[in-house]
Design a protein around this motif. Sequence first.
Motif, PDB file in Angstrom:
ATOM      1  N   ASP A   1       0.831  -1.206   0.000  1.00 23.79           N
ATOM      2  CA  ASP A   1       0.000   0.000   0.000  1.00 23.79           C
ATOM      3  C   ASP A   1       0.862   1.251   0.000  1.00 23.79           C
ATOM      4  OD1 ASP A   1      -1.266  -2.299   1.347  1.00 23.79           O
ATOM      5  OD2 ASP A   1      -3.023  -0.994   1.420  1.00 23.79           O
ATOM      6  N   GLN A   2       1.908   1.218   0.824  1.00 25.13           N
ATOM      7  CA  GLN A   2       2.745   2.394   0.986  1.00 25.13           C
ATOM      8  C   GLN A   2       3.545   2.718  -0.275  1.00 25.13           C
ATOM      9  OE1 GLN A   2       5.080   1.287   4.398  1.00 25.13           O
ATOM     10  NE2 GLN A   2       3.264   0.979   5.679  1.00 25.13           N
ATOM     11  N   ARG A   3       4.056   1.685  -0.929  1.00 23.33           N
ATOM     12  CA  ARG A   3       4.897   1.909  -2.106  1.00 23.33           C
ATOM     13  C   ARG A   3       4.091   2.041  -3.392  1.00 23.33           C
ATOM     14  NH1 ARG A   3      10.396   1.079  -1.840  1.00 23.33           N
ATOM     15  NH2 ARG A   3      10.266   2.027  -3.912  1.00 23.33           N
ATOM     16  N   PHE A   4       2.989   1.304  -3.478  1.00 22.80           N
ATOM     17  CA  PHE A   4       2.227   1.261  -4.734  1.00 22.80           C
ATOM     18  C   PHE A   4       0.732   1.462  -4.480  1.00 22.80           C
ATOM     19  CE2 PHE A   4       5.820  -1.739  -5.147  1.00 22.80           C
ATOM     20  CZ  PHE A   4       6.578  -1.006  -6.048  1.00 22.80           C
ATOM     21  N   PRO A   5       0.360   2.633  -3.988  1.00 24.00           N
ATOM     22  CA  PRO A   5      -1.077   2.862  -3.728  1.00 24.00           C
ATOM     23  C   PRO A   5      -1.906   2.729  -4.999  1.00 24.00           C
ATOM     24  CG  PRO A   5       0.185   4.919  -3.647  1.00 24.00           C
ATOM     25  CD  PRO A   5       1.185   3.818  -3.681  1.00 24.00           C
ATOM     26  N   GLN A   6      -1.292   2.990  -6.173  1.00 25.68           N
ATOM     27  CA  GLN A   6      -2.048   2.881  -7.416  1.00 25.68           C
ATOM     28  C   GLN A   6      -2.423   1.431  -7.717  1.00 25.68           C
ATOM     29  OE1 GLN A   6       1.179   3.301  -7.073  1.00 25.68           O
ATOM     30  NE2 GLN A   6       2.371   2.979  -8.948  1.00 25.68           N
ATOM     31  N   LEU A   7      -1.578   0.492  -7.266  1.00 24.32           N
ATOM     32  CA  LEU A   7      -1.881  -0.926  -7.484  1.00 24.32           C
ATOM     33  C   LEU A   7      -3.097  -1.340  -6.650  1.00 24.32           C
ATOM     34  CD1 LEU A   7      -1.212  -3.745  -8.579  1.00 24.32           C
ATOM     35  CD2 LEU A   7       0.389  -4.023  -6.675  1.00 24.32           C
ATOM     36  N   ILE A   8      -3.116  -0.942  -5.399  1.00 24.17           N
ATOM     37  CA  ILE A   8      -4.248  -1.288  -4.538  1.00 24.17           C
ATOM     38  C   ILE A   8      -5.510  -0.589  -5.028  1.00 24.17           C
ATOM     39  CG2 ILE A   8      -5.106  -1.258  -2.177  1.00 24.17           C
ATOM     40  CD1 ILE A   8      -2.663  -3.081  -2.708  1.00 24.17           C
ATOM     41  N   ALA A   9      -5.366   0.658  -5.418  1.00 24.00           N
ATOM     42  CA  ALA A   9      -6.534   1.388  -5.929  1.00 24.00           C
ATOM     43  C   ALA A   9      -7.058   0.737  -7.201  1.00 24.00           C
ATOM     44  CB  ALA A   9      -6.153   2.843  -6.192  1.00 24.00           C
ATOM     45  N   GLY A  10      -6.137   0.332  -8.081  1.00 30.74           N
ATOM     46  CA  GLY A  10      -6.546  -0.323  -9.315  1.00 30.74           C
ATOM     47  C   GLY A  10      -7.233  -1.646  -9.051  1.00 30.74           C
ATOM     48  N   ALA A  11      -6.755  -2.400  -8.062  1.00 31.90           N
ATOM     49  CA  ALA A  11      -7.376  -3.675  -7.721  1.00 31.90           C
ATOM     50  C   ALA A  11      -8.783  -3.460  -7.177  1.00 31.90           C
ATOM     51  CB  ALA A  11      -6.511  -4.413  -6.704  1.00 31.90           C
ATOM     52  N   ARG A  12      -8.918  -2.449  -6.300  1.00 33.91           N
ATOM     53  CA  ARG A  12     -10.265  -2.154  -5.771  1.00 33.91           C
ATOM     54  C   ARG A  12     -11.218  -1.773  -6.906  1.00 33.91           C
ATOM     55  NH1 ARG A  12     -10.528  -1.078  -0.126  1.00 33.91           N
ATOM     56  NH2 ARG A  12      -8.469  -0.877   0.872  1.00 33.91           N
ATOM     57  N   GLU A  13     -10.729  -0.940  -7.814  1.00 36.06           N
ATOM     58  CA  GLU A  13     -11.562  -0.495  -8.931  1.00 36.06           C
ATOM     59  C   GLU A  13     -11.980  -1.685  -9.806  1.00 36.06           C
ATOM     60  OE1 GLU A  13     -11.112   2.192 -12.997  1.00 36.06           O
ATOM     61  OE2 GLU A  13      -9.676   2.459 -11.352  1.00 36.06           O
ATOM     62  N   PHE A  14     -11.039  -2.584 -10.060  1.00 38.88           N
ATOM     63  CA  PHE A  14     -11.350  -3.763 -10.870  1.00 38.88           C
ATOM     64  C   PHE A  14     -12.436  -4.607 -10.208  1.00 38.88           C
ATOM     65  CE2 PHE A  14     -10.559  -8.327 -11.448  1.00 38.88           C
ATOM     66  CZ  PHE A  14     -10.750  -8.460 -12.817  1.00 38.88           C
ATOM     67  N   VAL A  15     -12.296  -4.829  -8.915  1.00 37.57           N
ATOM     68  CA  VAL A  15     -13.279  -5.647  -8.190  1.00 37.57           C
ATOM     69  C   VAL A  15     -14.655  -4.998  -8.255  1.00 37.57           C
ATOM     70  CG1 VAL A  15     -13.951  -6.494  -5.915  1.00 37.57           C
ATOM     71  CG2 VAL A  15     -11.571  -6.709  -6.677  1.00 37.57           C
ATOM     72  N   GLU A  16     -14.699  -3.699  -8.031  1.00 34.27           N
ATOM     73  CA  GLU A  16     -15.985  -3.000  -8.032  1.00 34.27           C
ATOM     74  C   GLU A  16     -16.615  -2.960  -9.421  1.00 34.27           C
ATOM     75  OE1 GLU A  16     -14.854   0.725  -6.428  1.00 34.27           O
ATOM     76  OE2 GLU A  16     -14.566  -0.044  -4.368  1.00 34.27           O
ATOM     77  N   ARG A  17     -15.778  -2.992 -10.443  1.00 30.32           N
ATOM     78  CA  ARG A  17     -16.288  -2.908 -11.808  1.00 30.32           C
ATOM     79  C   ARG A  17     -16.895  -4.229 -12.289  1.00 30.32           C
ATOM     80  NH1 ARG A  17     -11.943  -1.030 -13.928  1.00 30.32           N
ATOM     81  NH2 ARG A  17     -11.135  -2.915 -14.919  1.00 30.32           N
ATOM     82  N   HIS A  18     -16.538  -5.342 -11.651  1.00 30.79           N
ATOM     83  CA  HIS A  18     -16.994  -6.660 -12.084  1.00 30.79           C
ATOM     84  C   HIS A  18     -17.774  -7.327 -10.956  1.00 30.79           C
ATOM     85  CE1 HIS A  18     -14.636  -6.570 -15.785  1.00 30.79           C
ATOM     86  NE2 HIS A  18     -13.638  -6.068 -15.067  1.00 30.79           N
ATOM     87  N   PRO A  19     -19.089  -7.301 -11.021  1.00 24.25           N
ATOM     88  CA  PRO A  19     -19.909  -7.876  -9.945  1.00 24.25           C
ATOM     89  C   PRO A  19     -19.580  -9.328  -9.648  1.00 24.25           C
ATOM     90  CG  PRO A  19     -21.258  -6.613 -11.464  1.00 24.25           C
ATOM     91  CD  PRO A  19     -19.908  -6.688 -12.077  1.00 24.25           C
ATOM     92  N   ALA A  20     -19.253 -10.131 -10.674  1.00 21.17           N
ATOM     93  CA  ALA A  20     -18.931 -11.531 -10.438  1.00 21.17           C
ATOM     94  C   ALA A  20     -17.678 -11.663  -9.578  1.00 21.17           C
ATOM     95  CB  ALA A  20     -18.732 -12.265 -11.772  1.00 21.17           C
ATOM     96  N   VAL A  21     -16.713 -10.791  -9.855  1.00 17.04           N
ATOM     97  CA  VAL A  21     -15.499 -10.803  -9.057  1.00 17.04           C
ATOM     98  C   VAL A  21     -15.785 -10.317  -7.646  1.00 17.04           C
ATOM     99  CG1 VAL A  21     -13.179  -9.832  -8.819  1.00 17.04           C
ATOM    100  CG2 VAL A  21     -14.036 -10.488 -11.082  1.00 17.04           C
ATOM    101  N   GLU A  22     -16.550  -9.267  -7.550  1.00 23.46           N
ATOM    102  CA  GLU A  22     -16.848  -8.699  -6.234  1.00 23.46           C
ATOM    103  C   GLU A  22     -17.563  -9.702  -5.349  1.00 23.46           C
ATOM    104  OE1 GLU A  22     -18.281  -4.418  -4.525  1.00 23.46           O
ATOM    105  OE2 GLU A  22     -19.368  -5.236  -6.250  1.00 23.46           O
ATOM    106  N   ALA A  23     -18.457 -10.491  -5.935  1.00 20.45           N
ATOM    107  CA  ALA A  23     -19.212 -11.468  -5.151  1.00 20.45           C
ATOM    108  C   ALA A  23     -18.296 -12.514  -4.526  1.00 20.45           C
ATOM    109  CB  ALA A  23     -20.250 -12.154  -6.036  1.00 20.45           C
ATOM    110  N   VAL A  24     -17.236 -12.884  -5.249  1.00 15.71           N
ATOM    111  CA  VAL A  24     -16.307 -13.893  -4.736  1.00 15.71           C
ATOM    112  C   VAL A  24     -15.277 -13.264  -3.803  1.00 15.71           C
ATOM    113  CG1 VAL A  24     -14.479 -15.508  -5.389  1.00 15.71           C
ATOM    114  CG2 VAL A  24     -16.603 -15.428  -6.701  1.00 15.71           C
ATOM    115  N   VAL A  25     -14.662 -12.198  -4.259  1.00 18.99           N
ATOM    116  CA  VAL A  25     -13.570 -11.592  -3.509  1.00 18.99           C
ATOM    117  C   VAL A  25     -14.053 -11.027  -2.185  1.00 18.99           C
ATOM    118  CG1 VAL A  25     -11.902  -9.700  -3.538  1.00 18.99           C
ATOM    119  CG2 VAL A  25     -12.185 -11.146  -5.556  1.00 18.99           C
ATOM    120  N   ALA A  26     -15.266 -10.522  -2.156  1.00 13.14           N
ATOM    121  CA  ALA A  26     -15.791  -9.940  -0.922  1.00 13.14           C
ATOM    122  C   ALA A  26     -15.848 -10.960   0.205  1.00 13.14           C
ATOM    123  CB  ALA A  26     -17.187  -9.359  -1.170  1.00 13.14           C
ATOM    124  N   SER A  27     -15.969 -12.256  -0.151  1.00 16.14           N
ATOM    125  CA  SER A  27     -16.130 -13.278   0.876  1.00 16.14           C
ATOM    126  C   SER A  27     -14.871 -13.475   1.705  1.00 16.14           C
ATOM    127  CB  SER A  27     -16.520 -14.617   0.230  1.00 16.14           C
ATOM    128  OG  SER A  27     -15.467 -15.097  -0.583  1.00 16.14           O
TER     129      SER A  27
END
Length: 904
Positions: free
Chosen positions: A653-679
């Motif tokens: 998080d500290q070195r690559f906040p853009q990577l974590i932000a991008g991962a969050r954005e990807f998860v939120e953009r794909h409901p199928a992914v969000e349903a699994v990853v959220a668990s």
Amino acid sequence: MEEWRENAERRRLADAGGSGVPWRRWGPYLSERQWATVREDYSPDGDAWSYFTHDQARSRAYRWGEDGIAGISDDQQRLCFAVALWNGRDPILKERMFGLTNAEGNHGEDVKEYYFHLDNTPTHAYMKYLYKYPQAAYPYADLVTTNGKRGRHDSEYELLDTGVFDDDRYFDVYVEYAKATPEDLLIEIAAHNRGPDEATLHVLPTLWFRHTWSWAGGSAVPSLRQEAGGRIRAEHEELGRRWLHAATGAPALFTENDTNNARVFGSPNPSPYVKDGIDRYVVHGETGAVNPERIGTKAAVHHVLSIPGGQSATVRLRLSGTEQADWDAEFDAIMDRRRAEADEFYDGIGAPGMKDDERLVVRQALAGMLWSKQYYSYDVERWLEGHGVDPLAADPEVRNSGWYHMVGGDILSMPDTWEYPWFAAWDLAFHTIALSMVDIAFAKGQLDLLLRRLYLHPNGQIPAYEWNFGDVNPPVHAWATLFVYELEKQRTGRGDRAFLENAFQKLMKNFTWWLNRKDPDGNSVFQGGFLGLDNIGVFDRSAPLPAGGHLDQADGTAWMALYCQNLLEIAIELALDNPVYVEQAQALFEHFAWIAVAMNRIGAANDSLWDEEDGFFYDLLRLPDGTATRLKVRSLVGLIPLAATTVIGDWADQRFPQLIAGAREFVERHPAVEAVVASHRPFDDSAGGRHLFALFGEDRLRRILSRMLDEEEFLGPYGIRSLSRHHDRHPYAFDLHGEVHRVAYLPAESDSGMFGGNSNWRGPVWFPVNLLIIRALLNLYAYHGDRFTIECPTGSGHQLTLYEVAREIASRLTDTFLADDSGRRPVHGAQRKFQTDPHWQNLPLFYEYFHGDNGAGIGASHQTGWTGLVAVTATLFHLVDPEQWPTRSRDGLRMATDQEEPLS
């Protein structure tokens, strides 16, 4: 960062690595078996076992390597040394280990000798080996005949069963090597008569050149020649001159390392002096079989020892790059110094609080790892030419014909020095974990080797193993690469970026091969084949399935999830220096996310890998008519998804906040992914900034663990079984078009001929997958901490943290080898001699796998390759305290191999 406590062996390792001092040039690089290997097979039908037999081996020159007892060679195996023996009764000289071929053994190939790798240091400055040689005639025919009468439901007929060791009428032959300098080796052979009466033993230390001068074409013929003072001078165009110094009273016998064509093929010999000349002279009295001029390419110094009962006799030699008039003047002092230095080195391996017996097991396990380093030569194109195959017109009838690019000529860590004297890709990855405890440079070199252009296929596939390079092993190379990289970084404060980046580029090529070849439907569900687990499934997973169709594999898909996780971690590490890798890390996260979706997907026809009713993952059989059926075998196939568990700390998080932000954005953009990853909440702020990457959430985790930790299912007294014991009472039966396929719990040998019948994944305990399960539990503990507990064993009422569960499994694995209060070791099973005799009971053998109920060793008896991982399980929880858990560490297992660093 503390430096490791310096000692003589570590200084030699540093000199070998940094200064180029050739401490590694000479080592135990001679195979235990070269006959019946694929390399020596030029048969039209690919039957390597029949084409080049043990009976032929004493008379027939090898093309690609050499073998011997307690043997050594230089690192290109030009000059070889080993010990030959004769008890005065055997029909042949004992020059190599005997065993049954795949067709002769009722459970496949099996060495029928007792030998032990007692000690070894990484530079091979000190080595010790024990061979037990009967005084009665070796029962060659009895072993073949009696085993031939036994079926797959019978136990194997072992050498002890023949009675040749009755009344202790045998010799313990100890062979020790000590290097005075990198090119100066002292050799001591001590023969102990364990029997009550005087007995004669012929000891023939043998020196010879690997045969490279006729079939290879153009190579000069090297020579061995008798000199004054008992010396044998060796001359080789590449190696130069060497001298074997021996006592002057013992005669030297000379012949050629050439095939006895008259015996093997019925054709004339160009010379009367051939490979079996020394055997014919000593055993059969053929005085004309050795060269009276005392020159040749093979020579032995013939010692005849009469040893009283209970006494011993010693033979000493010295193999040196210089002539030494007083070669034995400081022999004792040098040998004693190297022994003491080996003790000092291994005193630093382990952890405070370890018992002496644990240290014995760890030391012998690691010694076996080092003794299993062998020279491996295989130029596939030249080999194919011998079969009349055009390298650009692959012939599917000829083994490995699509691998014409491959050229091996290296020192490799072998799985077993007799049964598997060739590399196997996923075995080798696990070897490096144990090897990193003693020689991290060699571990790195092994990982690098299979990714080099001479091994890695141009299409990106990693060669699997010699019998079929094109088969598919689990992709654990990236995990091992990251493990070894981070271990070196933690020890030294410096990470070998060049090693890591080079590996990453080639691993990505292999990863792409997997995506293109093993996900044919493009839905992130993988069909890898047998994946190293041989007969674990309902069908032979490496062959076309009955009635067509294909398998969606739970383990293949999970292996790829772990591969994504490991490559993601490597990309993040490399991004610290080069931000271009952030993009690759993002792509790898997305690959992982889609695999997680595929693993948990519930299809329209309920055709998913997850079975909600059973709470377990299964393979899915898809038939050509569009139907799909879960093959409900509770096996490691359903536990491998647990292994795909990784934690990344808050430093990302500290070195690559853009990577974590991008991962969050990807998860939120794909409901199928969000349903699994959220668990499983990978971005849960309550986890101290750590991110968990897993294939399922806490609910499924608990359901899988409840089965895994059930002693009536997977949790055995000596580790996690490969098949649930549930199938002992309830075998799985699957009817496909009227043909019933069955899978039952088999805690020991296989009752199937699949893969030769010499491997069983239907019940026994296997160390490598157990280690991955321990790794997953430690990572889950790093994320969940003490808040997550589970009943262990299931039904016991005892709640344990995941750290404690991992410790419990590691303890059960280690207990396989440890002596109980009566001195009995589970690994020895019902072998009374091993359990009660003081000359046997402290000689654990590191078998291929272990009985699922009693821990007895089964399969290849010297597989100190991945079973050498007991050195890790025995050490790990003496080092790691949950109160000091390294929350920033990516892999808790590293702590087991980092003995002298503070926990951080």
